[in-house]
Design a protein around this motif. Structure first.
Motif, PDB file in Angstrom:
ATOM      1  N   PHE A  15      27.131  53.896 158.839  1.00 44.99           N
ATOM      2  CA  PHE A  15      27.093  53.120 157.606  1.00 44.99           C
ATOM      3  C   PHE A  15      28.157  53.646 156.668  1.00 44.99           C
ATOM      4  O   PHE A  15      28.427  54.849 156.623  1.00 44.99           O
ATOM      5  CB  PHE A  15      25.722  53.218 156.913  1.00 44.99           C
ATOM      6  N   TRP A  64      30.538  57.899 154.193  1.00 45.49           N
ATOM      7  CA  TRP A  64      30.001  57.347 155.432  1.00 45.49           C
ATOM      8  C   TRP A  64      29.073  58.353 156.065  1.00 45.49           C
ATOM      9  O   TRP A  64      29.056  59.528 155.685  1.00 45.49           O
ATOM     10  CB  TRP A  64      31.102  56.877 156.365  1.00 45.49           C
ATOM     11  N   THR A  65      28.258  57.910 157.035  1.00 46.28           N
ATOM     12  CA  THR A  65      27.190  58.715 157.596  1.00 46.28           C
ATOM     13  C   THR A  65      27.642  59.594 158.757  1.00 46.28           C
ATOM     14  O   THR A  65      26.810  60.064 159.525  1.00 46.28           O
ATOM     15  CB  THR A  65      26.029  57.812 158.064  1.00 46.28           C
ATOM     16  N   ILE A 109      19.540  56.794 154.497  1.00 48.58           N
ATOM     17  CA  ILE A 109      19.542  55.412 154.007  1.00 48.58           C
ATOM     18  C   ILE A 109      18.196  54.787 154.329  1.00 48.58           C
ATOM     19  O   ILE A 109      17.699  54.899 155.456  1.00 48.58           O
ATOM     20  CB  ILE A 109      20.681  54.604 154.656  1.00 48.58           C
ATOM     21  N   MET A 134      27.086  48.391 150.905  1.00 46.61           N
ATOM     22  CA  MET A 134      26.954  49.110 152.163  1.00 46.61           C
ATOM     23  C   MET A 134      27.398  48.229 153.317  1.00 46.61           C
ATOM     24  O   MET A 134      27.192  47.013 153.293  1.00 46.61           O
ATOM     25  CB  MET A 134      25.509  49.563 152.374  1.00 46.61           C
ATOM     26  N   TRP A 135      28.017  48.864 154.315  1.00 47.73           N
ATOM     27  CA  TRP A 135      28.475  48.187 155.520  1.00 47.73           C
ATOM     28  C   TRP A 135      27.945  48.909 156.745  1.00 47.73           C
ATOM     29  O   TRP A 135      27.763  50.122 156.724  1.00 47.73           O
ATOM     30  CB  TRP A 135      29.999  48.183 155.591  1.00 47.73           C
ATOM     31  N   PHE A 136      27.740  48.156 157.817  1.00 46.09           N
ATOM     32  CA  PHE A 136      27.377  48.710 159.118  1.00 46.09           C
ATOM     33  C   PHE A 136      28.576  48.568 160.031  1.00 46.09           C
ATOM     34  O   PHE A 136      29.215  47.514 160.072  1.00 46.09           O
ATOM     35  CB  PHE A 136      26.182  47.954 159.716  1.00 46.09           C
TER      36      PHE A 136
END
Length: 183
Positions: free
Chosen positions: A22, A36-37, A58, A99-101
């Motif tokens: 993410f 980012w993760t 998240i 947020m983006w995946f």
């Protein structure tokens, strides 16, 4: 609702061999932070994005068919106690949060990440443990604004706040004192 997934991202998901991640863009008073993760720094859309790895959590991201405002949370842990006061004052309720995946394959972003959340930040909550401090940001969708009162009135003064030269509501106040007889 149809999804506009990038074809390369959709192919990677279908193949099942990818590393999900993410990306979050959080607006603070002092700056806009891209995180980012994962670990390290990645580049997306010419934007360096800092990896925060296991320091972030998240919450679930939901959507539904009814008219309901679904929100989520982002928890940042490992906060230095010396910087806690600065962290809290730098957070601004109502600031933009997105947020983006996405997927990684061999350390490279596959296609274009898909936006899964667009909204605003709410008041942070602080959790202090024996050996760690974490801050949880509640993120709200813009749909929540539909349930809030606008505090605007059908008056000339209220209209001029938004449009200073508009005189369309100039007659409204005079209607309050007018006594018309019907029939």
């Amino acid at each position: 609702m149809a999804r506009a997934l990038d074809p390369a991202l959709a192919t990677a998901i279908s193949a099942g061999k990818f590393q999900p991640f993410f990306i979050a863009q959080l607006s603070f008073r002092s700056s806009i932070q891209w995180v980012w993760t994962g670990y390290g720094t990645i580049i997306w859309n010419s934007q360096p994005i800092i990896g925060i790895g296991s320091l972030a959590k998240i919450g679930s991201i939901q959507e539904g068919t009814d008219v309901h405002a679904f929100g989520t949370t982002v928890t940042l842990s490992g906060i230095d106690p010396v910087l806690l006061a600065d962290c809290i004052t730098d957070m601004q309720p109502g600031a933009q949060a997105q947020m983006w995946f996405g997927c990684l394959a061999n350390g490279v972003i596959v296609g274009s990440p898909y936006q899964v959340f667009n909204g605003t930040m709410d008041q942070p909550s602080v959790s202090m443990g024996v050996d760690s401090i974490s801050i949880t940001l509640a993120l709200e969708t813009k749909m929540l604004d539909l349930s809030r009162a606008s505090n605007l009135r059908y008056t000339s003064a209220s209209q001029r706040v938004l449009y200073p030269t508009d005189t369309a509501f100039g007659w409204v106040e005079s209607l309050n004192d007018q006594a018309d007889v019907w029939g």
